[in-house]
Scaffold this motif. Structure first.
Motif: not given
Length: 124
Positions: A71, A73, A92, A94, A100
């Motif tokens: 993953l 970001k 998380d 954001a 992502y």
């Protein structure tokens, strides 16, 4: 230094970096909830998710033993905890427009045995 070595060094210095990355299989805008299930066989599967508002994103990822996933970001890779138990759940923070990218692929042993990588993920 021989002429061929100088030519090779010049070519390496003058070369532009090449980025070989597959396009995402699907692109989503996270508004409420996203649920995806699929399998990878022979290639990686990429999913791109963008956020439409500042919020805490809740992730749930389920993978079988034939899978490897990452993953990303923005430019930061591997922001998730290491898989210990399935499903892998975490959150998380954001901001608007954060991106992502999920990537699912077979493990080497699964690829050699032609076993598909089955996965699912959910975001809310």
């Amino acid at each position: 230094m021989s002429k061929s070595i100088r030519t090779l060094l010049f070519a390496l210095v003058a070369a532009q970096p090449i980025s070989a990355r597959a396009e995402p299989l699907e692109t989503f805008q996270l508004k409420d909830r996203i649920d995806v299930a699929g399998q990878a066989l022979g290639t990686s599967r990429f999913y791109k998710v963008t956020t439409s508002a500042s919020r805490t994103v809740l992730f749930s990822v389920t993978i079988d033993p034939s899978c490897h996933y990452t993953l990303q970001k923005g430019a930061v890779r591997d922001i998730q905890p290491h898989p210990g138990k399935v499903p892998i759940e975490f959150s998380d923070k954001a901001s608007v427009g954060d991106v992502y990218i999920f990537s699912f692929s077979q493990t080497r042993s699964a690829w050699q045995a032609s076993r598909p990588c089955a996965y699912s993920f959910s975001l809310q």
